[in-house]
Design a protein around this motif. Structure first.
Motif, short mmCIF file in Angstrom:
data_model
loop_
_atom_site.label_atom_id
_atom_site.label_comp_id
_atom_site.label_asym_id
_atom_site.label_seq_id
_atom_site.Cartn_x
_atom_site.Cartn_y
_atom_site.Cartn_z
N ARG A 73 0.82 -1.22 0.00
CA ARG A 73 0.00 0.00 0.00
C ARG A 73 0.86 1.27 0.00
NH1 ARG A 73 -1.64 -3.22 3.84
NH2 ARG A 73 -1.19 -1.75 5.50
N ARG A 74 1.64 1.46 -1.03
CA ARG A 74 2.50 2.63 -1.12
C ARG A 74 1.69 3.94 -1.01
NH1 ARG A 74 6.72 4.21 -6.02
NH2 ARG A 74 7.52 2.09 -5.68
N PRO A 75 0.51 4.02 -1.63
CA PRO A 75 -0.26 5.27 -1.51
C PRO A 75 -0.59 5.65 -0.05
CG PRO A 75 -1.11 3.95 -3.32
CD PRO A 75 -0.12 3.09 -2.59
N ASP A 76 -0.82 4.66 0.80
CA ASP A 76 -1.11 4.97 2.21
C ASP A 76 0.12 5.56 2.90
OD1 ASP A 76 -3.55 3.91 1.69
OD2 ASP A 76 -3.34 2.14 2.96
N TYR A 77 1.27 5.03 2.59
CA TYR A 77 2.53 5.56 3.14
C TYR A 77 2.74 7.00 2.68
CZ TYR A 77 7.66 6.30 2.71
OH TYR A 77 8.94 6.82 2.70
N ILE A 78 2.46 7.26 1.42
CA ILE A 78 2.67 8.60 0.86
C ILE A 78 1.72 9.61 1.52
CG2 ILE A 78 2.56 10.01 -1.25
CD1 ILE A 78 3.13 7.36 -2.83
N THR A 79 0.46 9.23 1.66
CA THR A 79 -0.52 10.12 2.31
C THR A 79 -0.12 10.42 3.76
OG1 THR A 79 -2.29 9.32 0.89
CG2 THR A 79 -2.95 10.33 2.97
N THR A 80 0.31 9.38 4.46
CA THR A 80 0.73 9.56 5.85
C THR A 80 1.94 10.47 5.93
OG1 THR A 80 -0.08 7.35 6.35
CG2 THR A 80 1.46 8.32 7.92
N PHE A 81 2.87 10.28 5.01
CA PHE A 81 4.07 11.12 4.96
C PHE A 81 3.68 12.59 4.84
CE2 PHE A 81 7.35 13.38 2.58
CZ PHE A 81 8.54 12.97 3.16
N VAL A 82 2.75 12.89 3.94
CA VAL A 82 2.35 14.28 3.70
C VAL A 82 1.57 14.84 4.90
CG1 VAL A 82 0.87 15.78 2.28
CG2 VAL A 82 2.36 14.08 1.19
N GLU A 83 0.68 14.02 5.44
CA GLU A 83 -0.22 14.54 6.48
C GLU A 83 0.40 14.56 7.88
OE1 GLU A 83 -3.86 12.32 6.12
OE2 GLU A 83 -4.35 13.27 4.18
N LYS A 84 1.35 13.64 8.15
CA LYS A 84 1.82 13.47 9.52
C LYS A 84 3.32 13.65 9.74
CE LYS A 84 -2.33 11.96 10.74
NZ LYS A 84 -3.23 12.85 11.50
N LEU A 85 4.11 13.69 8.67
CA LEU A 85 5.56 13.57 8.89
C LEU A 85 6.44 14.70 8.35
CD1 LEU A 85 5.88 9.74 8.18
CD2 LEU A 85 6.04 10.84 10.42
N ILE A 86 6.01 15.41 7.34
CA ILE A 86 6.92 16.39 6.70
C ILE A 86 7.39 17.45 7.71
CG2 ILE A 86 7.16 18.23 4.96
CD1 ILE A 86 5.23 16.71 3.17
N ASN A 87 8.69 17.68 7.69
CA ASN A 87 9.31 18.71 8.53
C ASN A 87 9.46 19.98 7.69
OD1 ASN A 87 10.98 20.36 10.02
ND2 ASN A 87 12.47 18.75 10.52
N TRP A 88 8.45 20.84 7.73
CA TRP A 88 8.45 22.02 6.86
C TRP A 88 9.52 23.04 7.27
CZ3 TRP A 88 6.65 21.87 2.22
CH2 TRP A 88 5.55 21.06 1.91
N ASP A 89 9.94 23.02 8.54
CA ASP A 89 11.04 23.92 8.95
C ASP A 89 12.31 23.57 8.17
OD1 ASP A 89 9.39 25.15 10.73
OD2 ASP A 89 10.02 23.92 12.45
N PHE A 90 12.54 22.26 8.02
CA PHE A 90 13.72 21.84 7.26
C PHE A 90 13.58 22.26 5.79
CE2 PHE A 90 15.99 18.53 4.73
CZ PHE A 90 17.27 18.86 5.11
N VAL A 91 12.39 22.07 5.22
CA VAL A 91 12.16 22.48 3.83
C VAL A 91 12.46 23.98 3.69
CG1 VAL A 91 10.46 22.68 1.96
CG2 VAL A 91 10.43 20.68 3.48
N ASN A 92 11.93 24.77 4.61
CA ASN A 92 12.18 26.22 4.58
C ASN A 92 13.67 26.55 4.63
OD1 ASN A 92 9.87 27.93 4.24
ND2 ASN A 92 9.07 27.11 6.17
N SER A 93 14.40 25.78 5.43
CA SER A 93 15.83 26.06 5.58
C SER A 93 16.62 25.73 4.31
CB SER A 93 16.40 25.28 6.77
OG SER A 93 16.56 23.91 6.42
N ASN A 94 16.03 24.94 3.41
CA ASN A 94 16.72 24.59 2.16
C ASN A 94 16.45 25.56 1.02
OD1 ASN A 94 17.84 22.16 3.11
ND2 ASN A 94 15.87 21.13 2.87
N ILE A 95 15.43 26.41 1.17
CA ILE A 95 15.06 27.32 0.09
C ILE A 95 16.11 28.41 -0.07
CG2 ILE A 95 13.33 29.03 -0.66
CD1 ILE A 95 11.21 27.25 0.64
N GLU A 96 16.48 28.64 -1.31
CA GLU A 96 17.53 29.64 -1.57
C GLU A 96 16.92 31.02 -1.83
OE1 GLU A 96 19.51 27.59 -4.74
OE2 GLU A 96 21.14 26.97 -3.41
#
Lengths: 202, 197
Positions: B174-197
């Protein structure tokens, strides 16, 4: 009616225990293989590809969409894989196939080593193969769901033996230990079926 | 510069029930570690021995005779990056620069989610899906096996590992369930922000 159908597993889910566990077989056949069949049907439905056999599609796969390559390969490879295993199997082939292995690879053990290495070193998802290629036995591997019947394969030919090394084939039971799964495979190989394929392809 | 296994930025059980401790024991302790060990072995006594990881990746990319070095070095980098992309109590909508640029380049957060999920679901076989910054724009990218944005002129901002080993013990097919969970429960947006140039 759908053109392609999921074949029945020729033995029970738990028949290959302890080498391949029942839960792996149930998900591998009932979910992964079933999805390849469903997606292949979706990909060919209402197109000219519907008139062609799976083998005809694979032979000219470079002309067809990626969905046909991935799911057509997935359907063919898994259908073949199930028949190449069985309970109380393993050991060595006999007769003409053994002679051909001995003459091509020196000995059964050195063939086993070569095939195992092909399976272990395929990076990412894919398959290891023993094929008849230009009248001779050859060991190779392919990425993802490609196979030796495809015109895109590096080593083209008729597959005699195939081993699935996608992580889904072994992860529940062996996790990162792919080499242990490869060793276990030798205990379930259906050499009678491999010999039959060899005779037919020769 | 020695290639090392970085510490996980969270406790192994802290992503439960979304990613199990058992998955992380294998994924981090076995898979990621094996890439570190193999990469170190392969560069030993070569001209790459003292180079930083990024240089090793870029110098081995696209060179068939260095495929082993590329695969292992890129997988070291990809996994180290992936651990930073997830955290306990993560997921949901971004804030700050990421929110602003996602709206600008995708139209809306929902549109971004749709494209990111689609890339992750359709990467056939082993690989990765990414949010990258390329030519001044945020874009979605997917790569097979060890392949990684830096060798395609793109800067990685976020990734999801879609090798089966990343989710098979918890989600099986069930790869789609893992992907949905990743987006809804796991992404570290602070880290994403720190990578933006």
């Amino acid at each position: 009616m759908s053109k392609f159908e999921l074949p029945q597993l020729p033995y029970k889910f738990d028949a290959l225990e302890p080498h391949i566990d029942a839960r792996t077989m149930e998900i591998h056949h009932g979910k992964h293989h079933a999805a390849y069949v469903a997606n292949l049907n979706k990909a060919v439905e209402g197109t000219d590809m519907e008139k062609l056999s799976l083998e005809e599609l694979l032979k000219n796969i470079s002309k067809y969409p990626a969905a046909v390559r991935n799911n057509g390969g997935g359907h063919f490879n898994h259908s073949l894989f199930w028949t190449l295993m069985g309970p109380n199997k393993g050991g060595q082939p006999s007769g003409d196939l053994l002679s051909a292995i001995n003459s091509e690879f020196g000995s059964f053990d050195s063939f086993k080593e070569k095939f195992s290495a092909a399976a272990a070193t395929r990076f990412g998802s894919g398959w290891a193969w023993l094929t008849i290629s230009n009248g001779k036995l050859a060991v190779s591997s392919t990425p993802n769901q490609d196979n030796p019947l495809m015109d895109v394969a590096e080593v083209k030919g008729t597959p005699i033996l195939g081993l699935d090394v996608w992580e889904h084939a072994y992860y529940l039971h062996y996790q990162n230990r792919r080499p242990d799964y490869i060793s276990a495979f030798w205990n379930v190989i259906n050499w009678d079926e491999a010999a039959r394929r060899f005779k037919e392809a020769k | 510069m020695a290639i090392t296994l970085p510490e996980l930025p969270f406790a192994k059980n802290s992503l439960e029930p979304y990613i199990s401790e058992r998955t992380l024991e294998f994924h981090y302790g076995k898979h990621h570690n094996a890439y570190v060990v193999n990469c170190s072995k392969l560069i030993e006594n070569t001209e790459l021995q003292n180079e930083p990881l990024e240089v090793i990746i870029k110098k081995s990319a696209g060179n068939a005779s260095m495929a082993g070095i590329f695969n292992n070095s890129a997988q070291v980098w990809n996994h180290s990056f992936y651990w930073n992309c997830i955290k306990p109590n993560g997921g949901g909508a971004p804030t700050g620069k990421a929110a602003e640029l996602i709206n600008k380049d995708f139209g809306s957060f929902e549109k971004f989610v749709e494209e990111f999920k689609n890339a992750a679901a359709t990467q056939f076989g082993s690989g990765w899906a990414w949010l990258v910054q390329k030519d001044g724009k945020l874009q979605i990218m997917k790569t097979p096996n060890a392949d990684t944005p830096m060798v395609h002129g793109a800067k990685a901002l976020l990734t999801i590992d879609v090798w089966e080993h990343a989710y098979y013990l918890d989600y099986q097919n069930r790869r789609p369930d893992y992907i949905t969970t990743f987006v809804e429960k796991l992404i570290n947006w602070d880290f994403v922000n720190s990578n933006i140039e």
